[in-house]
Every structure is written in C-alpha cells, then in structure tokens.
Design a protein around this motif. Structure first.
Motif, PDB file in Angstrom:
ATOM      1  N   GLN A  21       0.855  -1.186   0.000  1.00  0.00           N
ATOM      2  CA  GLN A  21       0.000   0.000   0.000  1.00  0.00           C
ATOM      3  C   GLN A  21       0.889   1.233   0.000  1.00  0.00           C
ATOM      4  O   GLN A  21       1.756   1.378   0.851  1.00  0.00           O
ATOM      5  CB  GLN A  21      -0.920  -0.007   1.214  1.00  0.00           C
ATOM      6  CG  GLN A  21      -1.969  -1.110   1.168  1.00  0.00           C
ATOM      7  CD  GLN A  21      -2.999  -0.981   2.269  1.00  0.00           C
ATOM      8  OE1 GLN A  21      -2.703  -0.453   3.326  1.00  0.00           O
ATOM      9  NE2 GLN A  21      -4.199  -1.448   2.014  1.00  0.00           N
ATOM     10  N   LEU A  22       0.632   2.098  -0.964  1.00  0.00           N
ATOM     11  CA  LEU A  22       1.446   3.289  -1.130  1.00  0.00           C
ATOM     12  C   LEU A  22       0.585   4.523  -0.932  1.00  0.00           C
ATOM     13  O   LEU A  22      -0.593   4.537  -1.308  1.00  0.00           O
ATOM     14  CB  LEU A  22       2.063   3.321  -2.531  1.00  0.00           C
ATOM     15  CG  LEU A  22       2.886   2.098  -2.927  1.00  0.00           C
ATOM     16  CD1 LEU A  22       3.294   2.193  -4.394  1.00  0.00           C
ATOM     17  CD2 LEU A  22       4.108   1.952  -2.040  1.00  0.00           C
ATOM     18  N   GLN A  23       1.198   5.558  -0.383  1.00  0.00           N
ATOM     19  CA  GLN A  23       0.483   6.814  -0.196  1.00  0.00           C
ATOM     20  C   GLN A  23       1.407   7.969  -0.519  1.00  0.00           C
ATOM     21  O   GLN A  23       2.423   8.157   0.163  1.00  0.00           O
ATOM     22  CB  GLN A  23      -0.045   6.941   1.229  1.00  0.00           C
ATOM     23  CG  GLN A  23      -0.882   8.175   1.461  1.00  0.00           C
ATOM     24  CD  GLN A  23      -1.603   8.163   2.802  1.00  0.00           C
ATOM     25  OE1 GLN A  23      -1.464   7.213   3.576  1.00  0.00           O
ATOM     26  NE2 GLN A  23      -2.358   9.197   3.079  1.00  0.00           N
ATOM     27  N   ALA A  24       1.048   8.722  -1.543  1.00  0.00           N
ATOM     28  CA  ALA A  24       1.842   9.870  -1.970  1.00  0.00           C
ATOM     29  C   ALA A  24       1.330  11.136  -1.311  1.00  0.00           C
ATOM     30  O   ALA A  24       0.135  11.280  -1.048  1.00  0.00           O
ATOM     31  CB  ALA A  24       1.777  10.008  -3.490  1.00  0.00           C
ATOM     32  N   CYS A  46       6.436   9.308  -0.566  1.00  0.00           N
ATOM     33  CA  CYS A  46       5.619   8.121  -0.788  1.00  0.00           C
ATOM     34  C   CYS A  46       5.840   7.180   0.386  1.00  0.00           C
ATOM     35  O   CYS A  46       6.950   6.673   0.585  1.00  0.00           O
ATOM     36  CB  CYS A  46       5.984   7.452  -2.096  1.00  0.00           C
ATOM     37  SG  CYS A  46       5.034   5.955  -2.459  1.00  0.00           S
ATOM     38  N   TYR A  75       2.104  10.258  -9.202  1.00  0.00           N
ATOM     39  CA  TYR A  75       1.785   8.995  -8.550  1.00  0.00           C
ATOM     40  C   TYR A  75       3.068   8.250  -8.181  1.00  0.00           C
ATOM     41  O   TYR A  75       4.035   8.264  -8.959  1.00  0.00           O
ATOM     42  CB  TYR A  75       0.985   8.092  -9.486  1.00  0.00           C
ATOM     43  CG  TYR A  75      -0.346   8.644  -9.919  1.00  0.00           C
ATOM     44  CD1 TYR A  75      -0.449   9.464 -11.032  1.00  0.00           C
ATOM     45  CD2 TYR A  75      -1.509   8.324  -9.216  1.00  0.00           C
ATOM     46  CE1 TYR A  75      -1.666   9.970 -11.440  1.00  0.00           C
ATOM     47  CE2 TYR A  75      -2.745   8.810  -9.621  1.00  0.00           C
ATOM     48  CZ  TYR A  75      -2.809   9.638 -10.733  1.00  0.00           C
ATOM     49  OH  TYR A  75      -4.025  10.132 -11.131  1.00  0.00           O
ATOM     50  N   CYS A  76       3.068   7.587  -7.048  1.00  0.00           N
ATOM     51  CA  CYS A  76       4.157   6.666  -6.762  1.00  0.00           C
ATOM     52  C   CYS A  76       3.677   5.250  -7.047  1.00  0.00           C
ATOM     53  O   CYS A  76       2.479   4.957  -6.960  1.00  0.00           O
ATOM     54  CB  CYS A  76       4.664   6.800  -5.328  1.00  0.00           C
ATOM     55  SG  CYS A  76       3.465   6.508  -4.011  1.00  0.00           S
ATOM     56  N   TYR A 115       1.533  -1.836  -8.343  1.00  0.00           N
ATOM     57  CA  TYR A 115       1.068  -1.195  -7.104  1.00  0.00           C
ATOM     58  C   TYR A 115       1.157   0.316  -7.279  1.00  0.00           C
ATOM     59  O   TYR A 115       2.199   0.842  -7.681  1.00  0.00           O
ATOM     60  CB  TYR A 115       1.932  -1.634  -5.920  1.00  0.00           C
ATOM     61  CG  TYR A 115       1.963  -3.126  -5.737  1.00  0.00           C
ATOM     62  CD1 TYR A 115       3.024  -3.880  -6.232  1.00  0.00           C
ATOM     63  CD2 TYR A 115       0.932  -3.775  -5.070  1.00  0.00           C
ATOM     64  CE1 TYR A 115       3.059  -5.254  -6.070  1.00  0.00           C
ATOM     65  CE2 TYR A 115       0.959  -5.152  -4.904  1.00  0.00           C
ATOM     66  CZ  TYR A 115       2.022  -5.882  -5.409  1.00  0.00           C
ATOM     67  OH  TYR A 115       2.044  -7.233  -5.253  1.00  0.00           O
ATOM     68  N   TRP A 116       0.060   0.970  -6.927  1.00  0.00           N
ATOM     69  CA  TRP A 116      -0.020   2.417  -7.137  1.00  0.00           C
ATOM     70  C   TRP A 116      -0.582   3.092  -5.894  1.00  0.00           C
ATOM     71  O   TRP A 116      -1.499   2.576  -5.239  1.00  0.00           O
ATOM     72  CB  TRP A 116      -0.926   2.738  -8.322  1.00  0.00           C
ATOM     73  CG  TRP A 116      -0.345   2.279  -9.616  1.00  0.00           C
ATOM     74  CD1 TRP A 116      -0.467   1.048 -10.181  1.00  0.00           C
ATOM     75  CD2 TRP A 116       0.472   3.053 -10.494  1.00  0.00           C
ATOM     76  NE1 TRP A 116       0.227   1.010 -11.367  1.00  0.00           N
ATOM     77  CE2 TRP A 116       0.803   2.231 -11.589  1.00  0.00           C
ATOM     78  CE3 TRP A 116       0.955   4.364 -10.473  1.00  0.00           C
ATOM     79  CZ2 TRP A 116       1.604   2.661 -12.637  1.00  0.00           C
ATOM     80  CZ3 TRP A 116       1.739   4.796 -11.510  1.00  0.00           C
ATOM     81  CH2 TRP A 116       2.060   3.956 -12.582  1.00  0.00           C
ATOM     82  N   GLY A 117      -0.047   4.273  -5.620  1.00  0.00           N
ATOM     83  CA  GLY A 117      -0.631   5.115  -4.599  1.00  0.00           C
ATOM     84  C   GLY A 117      -1.615   6.074  -5.237  1.00  0.00           C
ATOM     85  O   GLY A 117      -1.716   6.157  -6.465  1.00  0.00           O
ATOM     86  N   GLN A 118      -2.351   6.806  -4.423  1.00  0.00           N
ATOM     87  CA  GLN A 118      -3.226   7.833  -4.973  1.00  0.00           C
ATOM     88  C   GLN A 118      -2.359   8.983  -5.445  1.00  0.00           C
ATOM     89  O   GLN A 118      -1.217   9.104  -5.041  1.00  0.00           O
ATOM     90  CB  GLN A 118      -4.248   8.296  -3.913  1.00  0.00           C
ATOM     91  CG  GLN A 118      -3.813   9.441  -3.047  1.00  0.00           C
ATOM     92  CD  GLN A 118      -2.679   9.125  -2.099  1.00  0.00           C
ATOM     93  OE1 GLN A 118      -2.234   8.004  -2.001  1.00  0.00           O
ATOM     94  NE2 GLN A 118      -2.213  10.147  -1.400  1.00  0.00           N
TER      95      GLN A 118
END
Length: 120
Positions: A2-5, A21, A92-93, A109-112
């Motif tokens: 889980q990624l969060q930018a 990120c 995006y990260c 896998y992508w963050g918002q």
C-alpha cells in the motif's frame, strides 16, 4: 503493498517541492514516480531500486529531479527543483517486484495521486 503519496501543492516556476511516498519498503522491489495530465497518458518520471538505490530518470527531468528512498522509514521521495509549468500534473508513486522499467504497465502497485501545479 500500500502506497500513499503526499507533498504536492502550488509553486511558482523555478521553485521546489518534495514529494513523499509512504509504504515504499520492499526488498527486491523497484519504486517509481509517474505523472499524468488531463487527456494524456501517464508517463514515467523517475525510478529507483529499493535494494541498491540505482536510479533512472526521464530526460525531461534529468538534472532537476532527484529520487531517493529511506529504507529505515520505508519512504520514497522525489525532490523537484527548477520546476517548470510543464511539470504541472498529478504525480503517482508506484512499485513493482522485478527489474527497473519505465513502462507504466510494468508497475502493479499504485498510490493515490498528489497534484503539483507550477505557475508561470
């Protein structure tokens, strides 16, 4: 994964921003930053191998952007200097398990996104 930018914002041309990120820590993973503007495909900005810190940059950002990672904090960063109006985009990260690639489709896998707006 889980990624969060975070870290986007409004900045004047010539200014700087640092994107972060969270959740970036995975052995053997490659981490990347991408960006997208309305009506255009998402494009590669920079990538880094988590283990060794090997970096790759898009030609458009070489010499201005720096990608890095902090293993202890499981964070990845994108330091953006000398920003231009054309850098305006949602950033995006992303992450993938494998070799470094600039292909968007290679990342699972992508963050918002986080909006970066550069005023001229």
């Amino acid at each position: 994964v889980q990624l969060q930018a975070s870290g986007g914002g409004l900045v004047q041309a010539g200014g700087s921003l640092r994107l972060s990120c969270a959740g970036a820590g995975r052995t053997n993973y490659v981490m990347g930053w991408f960006r997208q503007t309305p009506g255009k495909q998402r494009e590669f900005v920079a990538g880094i191998t988590y283990n060794w810190g090997t970096t790759v940059y898009a030609d458009s950002v070489k010499g201005r952007f720096t990608i890095s990672r902090d293993k202890a904090k499981r964070m990845m960063y994108l330091q953006m200097n000398s920003l231009k109006a054309e850098d305006t985009a949602v950033y995006y990260c992303a992450a993938r398990n494998g070799d470094i690639t600039t292909e968007t489709s290679g990342y699972g896998y992508w963050g918002q996104g986080t909006q970066v707006t550069v005023s001229s």
